[in-house]
Design an enzyme around this catalytic site. Structure first.
Site, PDB file in Angstrom:
ATOM      1  N   HIS A   1       0.826  -1.219   0.000  1.00 58.50           N
ATOM      2  CA  HIS A   1       0.000   0.000   0.000  1.00 58.50           C
ATOM      3  C   HIS A   1       0.860   1.270   0.000  1.00 58.50           C
ATOM      4  O   HIS A   1       0.358   2.359  -0.249  1.00 58.50           O
ATOM      5  CB  HIS A   1      -1.019  -0.024   1.141  1.00 58.50           C
ATOM      6  CG  HIS A   1      -0.500   0.369   2.483  1.00 58.50           C
ATOM      7  ND1 HIS A   1      -0.227  -0.533   3.479  1.00 58.50           N
ATOM      8  CD2 HIS A   1      -0.213   1.586   2.994  1.00 58.50           C
ATOM      9  CE1 HIS A   1       0.196   0.112   4.547  1.00 58.50           C
ATOM     10  NE2 HIS A   1       0.214   1.397   4.284  1.00 58.50           N
TER      11      HIS A   1
ATOM     12  N   ASP B   1      -0.409  -7.275   1.305  1.00 61.42           N
ATOM     13  CA  ASP B   1       0.178  -5.948   1.500  1.00 61.42           C
ATOM     14  C   ASP B   1       1.693  -6.046   1.707  1.00 61.42           C
ATOM     15  O   ASP B   1       2.227  -5.666   2.750  1.00 61.42           O
ATOM     16  CB  ASP B   1      -0.493  -5.266   2.695  1.00 61.42           C
ATOM     17  CG  ASP B   1      -0.166  -3.789   2.751  1.00 61.42           C
ATOM     18  OD1 ASP B   1       0.347  -3.261   1.745  1.00 61.42           O
ATOM     19  OD2 ASP B   1      -0.424  -3.176   3.804  1.00 61.42           O
TER      20      ASP B   1
ATOM     21  N   SER C   1       4.175   2.291   8.193  1.00 64.52           N
ATOM     22  CA  SER C   1       3.806   1.235   7.246  1.00 64.52           C
ATOM     23  C   SER C   1       4.999   0.793   6.420  1.00 64.52           C
ATOM     24  O   SER C   1       5.837   1.611   6.032  1.00 64.52           O
ATOM     25  CB  SER C   1       2.737   1.751   6.290  1.00 64.52           C
ATOM     26  OG  SER C   1       1.502   1.800   6.923  1.00 64.52           O
ATOM     27  N   GLY C   2       5.031  -0.481   6.138  1.00 65.04           N
ATOM     28  CA  GLY C   2       6.106  -1.029   5.326  1.00 65.04           C
ATOM     29  C   GLY C   2       7.338  -1.378   6.128  1.00 65.04           C
ATOM     30  O   GLY C   2       8.196  -2.127   5.673  1.00 65.04           O
TER      31      GLY C   2
END
Lengths: 574, 230
Positions: free
Chosen positions: B42, B85, B180-181
């Site tokens: 994402h 994701d 995120s990530g």
């Protein structure tokens, strides 16, 4: 059930003399057990198996009913259910030998017609165990096993069969206690039911097929995750298991509830002993003075400790409790900005008033030990090499004698590092089966260097770690921006001009002054401008201003993944 | 990272900062090989062009003013084909491995975490006012077995089997927007192994709403095949 033989009590080297038996040839004990289960000529209560002859004898009697003698090659398997002297629940599966009513009247044989003509007979109910005149419960009577009586004035009456009290002791040596019913939420259930309430077979806890999961015996050694038996390792409403159906990850099991409830200790329940899990007093205020939220409300804090779900946790009113094995009793508070806090509960020995309670935000002084660490009471549970500690009250993966009851003053709680035996420093048994024990990852307090507090301004990179290590060897990584070797010739063999010199080529952009971090020493090839083709230099040839150097590529760096050169804080807020 | 603490500089040398081509941080990621970065799919929604992204390595401050910082363009990007994701970035040139830049270990294929491992997340994401903005923060909490996480009072069946969740039951600390990530790593013996890629959550650090991470061990074959074939 997990294994058909689990239903039997095994005794090696025994033969029993019986009249009612049937002989078979089977390859092993399991096949013999299957013969016993399928026996139609009589109620198979036991079987004998001889290994040499591979002879299988299904028997109508067991060792309680007839004489035994030794026989080296024989193994006797007796159905546990026929050895039980107590009833589980309403005793529908009671197969004991009580044969008189609670008033002492002898029972009528189930197969006889006088003095009472029975509705329940061995013919009509072949699976109800209606042997001889033993008390039975073929109709699921709520009041337990009964029988027709030999008194013509009393058609039937109930028998006085004791309830199995949580721990059912089977007769016979060598068979440990097995909990066949569950108390409360069944967290202490150690029975052998291995099917879910809808009849699905349970997945073995130590396999990851068909469902991957984290409830492995290795990770939860104290939860008795044996074979595929239903268990409750996570505080569910009742025991459950992962199922062997790929479409149903897990399901509850139907485990009979014990009718006897465990006693709540009287003294301990009004004051703090241990972690206060049995505290049942009425203190309802936290240590900092916040009033407790009622357990049966979800305001101001939503939570999962709903009293109806946890009947044995004492979640009454808004009293401080420790339902989940926290360090001590606590409660959700009515202060919407403070979700929960510990309570100050008077200690049972009267010496403490909950002074050990500290708000969770304040780190405990438990990262170091004094002397040999025999007084260390912190919660570190990792060894020096990073292994997780085994709980002191667990015998898995290592059996040992350093148990809390043998060392009552050593505070052998959970799996915290301790020094119960005066060793050099706190240690623990490890959860690694190949390493019995190790010293813990703790420092002596006098050696301890204070870690910066969370909100301290971080030290600058330069102070702590210096600059990037440049490549001093004569090879380059990437575009060679970090090259700090001593090659000073171009790829065509021309000599490099010194970076600080303006002869023969005058230049102003790339000098030691303009690029102090670019390593523009002497006349070494460098890459101060990040040229994609690599290091270069001005040349001493007046006809050629600059030229690339021919510097070999470095071999791939050797490194160990996941290993930092700078120790992480490992800060955690729990 | 909400709550937690500012990390020791360069103590998480696999943490990268995923940036726009203008150098603005928007996601985390993890160096798993000198030329490969693992991140969340994402994070790559805004553009499918590798040129839209830059990877910064070896930094502690979001400002990336340190001399240890290495910057790389992204040569190729690969999103997991079944829309999990998780994504891989191939760097334009290998990162230089030094004291500040070291790849993390990957878990064995389909290895499982027990419900008790103490794991750590890191990032330059939102701190929700808990301080440490601009510095790489860390926090630690246990992994929670999916069965528990999917209870109605927690994430109510939202957690898929290719995901794991981690956090404190009472909330208070968590990963958050901007993390995120990035990695969720757990100590295995003396090495950190990346078991999760920071993916999603219901708010940040809310009670009974642990963070959700892509379960890396489920994607080892995919990661290997991409790295071998590209």
């Amino acid at each position: 059930k997990g294994d058909i033989l689990d239903d039997y009590l095994r005794t090696d080297g025994v033969w029993i003399l019986t009249r009612n038996k049937q002989s078979y040839k089977t390859n092993n004990e399991k096949e013999c057990a299957e013969k016993c289960e399928a026996e139609r000529n009589f109620n198979c209560r036991a079987f004998l198996f001889t290994r040499k002859k591979l002879q299988c004898l299904t028997l109508a009697e067991n060792a309680k009913m007839t004489v035994t003698f030794s026989s080296t090659d024989a193994v006797l398997y007796e159905k546990k259910i026929y050895l039980l002297q107590c009833r589980r629940g309403i005793g529908k599966d009671y197969r004991g030998m009580e044969a008189k009513t609670w008033r002492g009247i002898p029972c009528q044989k189930w197969a006889e017609k006088t003095p009472h003509n029975p509705n329940y007979t061995p013919e009509k109910h072949p699976n109800a165990g209606l042997d001889e005149n033993y008390c039975r419960n073929p109709d699921g009577d709520e009041r337990g096993p009964w029988c027709y009586t030999t008194d013509s004035a009393t058609r039937f009456d109930y028998c006085n069969i004791p309830e199995c009290e949580g721990q059912v002791m089977h007769t016979g040596e060598g068979l440990g206690p097995t909990t066949e019913c569950m108390q409360c939420n069944g967290e202490d259930y150690h029975g052998e039911v291995s099917r879910t309430e809808s009849g699905l077979e349970c997945q073995h806890w130590d396999t990851q097929e068909p469902h991957m999961h984290g409830f492995t015996p290795k990770h939860f050694p104290e939860k008795d995750l044996k074979l595929n038996y239903c268990r409750n390792p996570d505080g569910e409403l009742r025991p459950w298991c992962f199922t062997t159906s790929p479409t149903k990850r897990w399901e509850y099991c139907n485990i009979p509830r014990c009718t006897m409830h465990p006693p709540v200790s009287g003294l301990g329940s009004q004051c703090l002993s241990g972690k206060g899990e049995d505290y049942r007093g009425r203190i309802a205020i936290t240590k900092s003075g916040n009033a407790c939220q009622h357990w049966n409300t979800q305001f101001p804090h939503r939570h999962g400790w709903i009293p109806d779900r946890y009947p044995c946790k004492g979640l009454e009113e808004n009293y401080c409790r420790n339902p989940g094995g926290e360090k001590r009793p606590w409660c959700y508070t009515i202060n919407s900005s403070v979700r929960w806090e510990y309570c100050a509960i008077p200690h049972c020995d009267g010496t403490e008033q909950g002074i050990a309670d500290v708000p969770m935000e304040v780190p405990l002084p438990e990262e170091c030990y004094r002397g040999k660490g025999q007084s260390y009471r912190g919660t570190t549970s990792i060894t020096a090499s990073g292994k997780k500690c085994q709980a002191w009250n667990s015998m898995f993966p290592h059996r040992h004698e350093k148990t809390p009851d043998r060392f009552p003053n050593a505070d052998l709680r959970d799996n915290y590092c301790r020094n119960p035996d005066g060793d050099n420093s706190p240690w623990c048994f490890t959860t690694d089966p190949s390493v019995t024990w190790e010293y813990c990852n703790l420092k002596r307090c006098d050696d301890h260097t204070q870690e910066p507090a969370t909100n301290d301004p971080p030290a600058t990179t330069e102070q702590n770690v210096g600059l990037t290590t440049p490549t001093t060897s004569d090879c380059i990584n990437g575009n060679g921006k970090d090259y700090r070797g001593t090659i000073a010739k171009t790829g065509r063999g021309r000599t490099c001009q010194e970076w600080s010199s303006q002869k023969p080529h005058s230049h102003k952009y790339f000098t030691p002054v303009t690029h102090p971090r670019a390593g523009l020493d002497k006349n070494y090839c460098r890459n101060p401008d990040g040229d994609v083709n690599g290091p270069w230099c001005y040349t001493t040839d007046p006809r050629k201003a600059w030229e690339y150097c021919d510097i070999p590529k470095c071999p791939p760096a050797q490194y160990e993944c996941g290993k930092s050169k700078f120790r992480p804080k490992l800060c955690a807020q729990r | 990272i909400v709550a937690g603490c500012i990390s020791h500089p360069h103590s998480w040398p696999w943490q990268i900062s995923l940036r726009t081509s203008f150098g603005m941080h928007f996601c985390g990621g993890t160096l798993i090989d000198p030329q490969w970065v693992l991140t969340a799919a994402h994070c790559l929604e805004k553009s499918s062009r590798p040129a839209a992204y830059k990877v910064y390595l070896g930094l502690h401050r979001e400002g990336a003013s340190e001399a240890s910082v290495q910057k790389r363009d992204v040569e190729k990007l690969f999103k997991e084909p079944y829309r999990a994701d998780i994504a891989l970035l191939k760097l334009s040139s290998p990162a230089i491995i030094n004291n500040h830049v070291i790849p993390v270990c990957l878990p064995k294929e389909n290895s499982v975490l027990g419900g008790r491992e103490e794991c750590y997340v890191t990032g330059w994401g939102d701190t929700k006012g808990t301080g440490g903005d601009g510095y790489l923060k860390e926090t630690g909490f246990p992994v929670i077995e999916n069965k528990i996480c999917n209870r109605p009072e927690f994430l109510n069946g939202r957690v898929k089997k290719h995901e794991l969740c981690a956090g404190n039951i009472h909330g208070g600390t968590d990963s958050c927007q901007g993390d995120s990530g990035g990695p969720l790593v757990c100590l295995d013996q003396d090495k950190f192994v990346q078991h999760g890629v920071t993916s999603w959550g219901l708010g940040c650090a809310q009670p009974m709403k642990p963070g959700v991470y892509v379960r890396v061990s489920n994607y080892i074959p995919w990661i290997k095949s991409i790295m071998e074939n590209h």
